[in-house]
Write an enzyme that holds these catalytic residues in place. Structure first.
Site, mmCIF file in Angstrom:
data_model
loop_
_atom_site.group_PDB
_atom_site.id
_atom_site.type_symbol
_atom_site.label_atom_id
_atom_site.label_comp_id
_atom_site.label_asym_id
_atom_site.label_seq_id
_atom_site.Cartn_x
_atom_site.Cartn_y
_atom_site.Cartn_z
ATOM 1 C CG ASN A 9 -13.119 -25.962 12.215
ATOM 2 O OD1 ASN A 9 -12.535 -26.685 13.028
ATOM 3 N ND2 ASN A 9 -12.663 -24.782 11.848
ATOM 4 C CE LYS A 11 -14.163 -22.306 14.168
ATOM 5 N NZ LYS A 11 -14.424 -20.879 14.084
ATOM 6 C CG HIS A 93 -10.042 -21.816 10.133
ATOM 7 N ND1 HIS A 93 -10.090 -20.756 11.011
ATOM 8 C CD2 HIS A 93 -11.322 -22.196 9.926
ATOM 9 C CE1 HIS A 93 -11.357 -20.521 11.321
ATOM 10 N NE2 HIS A 93 -12.123 -21.384 10.682
ATOM 11 C CD GLU A 95 -11.003 -19.725 14.393
ATOM 12 O OE1 GLU A 95 -10.813 -20.937 14.631
ATOM 13 O OE2 GLU A 95 -12.142 -19.225 14.313
ATOM 14 C CD GLU A 163 -14.641 -20.832 7.489
ATOM 15 O OE1 GLU A 163 -15.628 -21.416 7.942
ATOM 16 O OE2 GLU A 163 -13.547 -20.813 8.066
ATOM 17 N N GLY A 169 -18.120 -16.864 14.102
ATOM 18 C CA GLY A 169 -18.423 -16.837 15.530
ATOM 19 C C GLY A 169 -19.096 -15.562 16.001
ATOM 20 C CB SER A 208 -22.488 -16.671 11.734
ATOM 21 O OG SER A 208 -21.574 -16.136 12.681
HETATM 22 P P1 13P Z 1 -18.858 -20.449 13.135
HETATM 23 O O1 13P Z 1 -19.818 -21.333 12.374
HETATM 24 O O2 13P Z 1 -18.819 -20.773 14.602
HETATM 25 O O3 13P Z 1 -19.068 -19.007 12.834
HETATM 26 O O4 13P Z 1 -17.379 -20.811 12.602
HETATM 27 C C1 13P Z 1 -17.138 -20.837 11.242
HETATM 28 C C2 13P Z 1 -15.800 -21.403 11.026
HETATM 29 O O5 13P Z 1 -14.790 -20.780 11.318
HETATM 30 C C3 13P Z 1 -15.707 -22.761 10.461
HETATM 31 O O6 13P Z 1 -14.413 -23.063 10.072
#
Ligand code: 13P
Length: 248
Positions: A9, A11, A93, A95, A163, A169, A208
């Site tokens: 992803n 983002k 997601h 976010e 997740e 992150g 992560s």
């Molecule tokens: P990270 O791997 O940067 O922690 O992000 C995970 C994520 O949100 C994937 O959708």
């Protein structure tokens, strides 16, 4: 046997220059190798699909609208992602749940829109840190799964991504015990609701995932791969994660 999946992803990251790296990723060529899906921002989808035309990498979107078309400025319909070369789309997601106040019902409607367009929906669920520390963590995740996954979900049209929000992150990951417990619970719920389809539906861990921790995470029986953010942006980081999955 569930085919493993390494999904990236991107983002709101990515430039046209970064697309060349995608074609260098290896490992998704046969059904016994992990599937690889990269989800770049929507404006890069067409070029990403072109860049991976002769590679085993599949392309996905990061979100879609629940409606097929209409007056929704700034939104993208699932069929448009499909036309751009996507075969999958991430929905729900954390976010988007946070930034755009998306509810389980909306996520479910988006997943149904993805199915109607012939896309696989990668449905994200996961708890906050406060919820992880409380007594009802697994119940909260189970309720998200129930609310977000459509009744018409199958092993083919749906991937679940667990997740934990606090692991995204941050460089922090749950203990293996927590990952195993949560993924086992998700599998049990999927089997209860979808029978064989639930047994065969892929469940990814995300938050992560790095080359340094991937192999350990992939040891868990009900972890069928990863949804990777930061470490999917460079082939040098993502390839070792794919390789760890292939070896799992
Ligand atoms: P990270 O791997 O940067 O922690 O992000 C995970 C994520 O949100 C994937 O959708």
């Amino acid at each position: 046997m569930r085919r493993t999946l390494a999904a990236g992803n991107w983002k709101m990251n990515g430039t046209p220059e970064m697309l060349a790296e995608l074609a260098t990723l290896t490992g998704g060529a046969s059904d016994t190798a992990p599937q690889i899906i990269i989800c770049p921002p929507a404006p890069l989808l067409t070029r990403a699909a072109e860049a991976t035309a002769n590679s085993p990498v599949d392309i996905g979107g990061q979100d879609c609208h629940a409606n097929a078309k209409g007056a929704h400025t700034g939104d993208v319909a699932a069929s448009m992602l499909k036309d751009a070369g996507a075969s999958a789309v991430i929905v729900g997601h954390s976010e988007r749940r946070a930034d755009h106040h998306e509810t389980n019902a909306q996520v479910r409607a988006k997943a149904e829109a993805a199915y109607a367009a012939g896309l696989t929906a990668i449905i994200c669920i996961g708890e906050s840190e406060e919820e992880r520390l409380g007594p009802d963590c697994l119940d909260i995740i189970a309720a998200q799964l129930d609310g977000s996954a459509p009744d018409s979900a199958t092993a083919e049209n749906t991937v679940i991504a667990y997740e934990p929000i606090w692991a995204i992150g941050t460089g922090r990951v749950p203990t293996m015990e927590q990952i195993v417990e949560t993924h086992d619970m998700i599998r049990e719920k999927l089997i209860n609701r979808f029978a064989d389809q639930g047994e065969n539906m892929r469940v990814l861990y995300g938050g992560s995932v790095k080359p340094t921790n991937a192999a350990e995470i992939f040891q868990a029986e009900n972890v069928d791969g990863a949804l990777v953010g930061g470490a999917s942006l460079k082939a040098a980081d993502f390839q070792p994660i794919i390789d760890a999955l292939a070896a799992s």
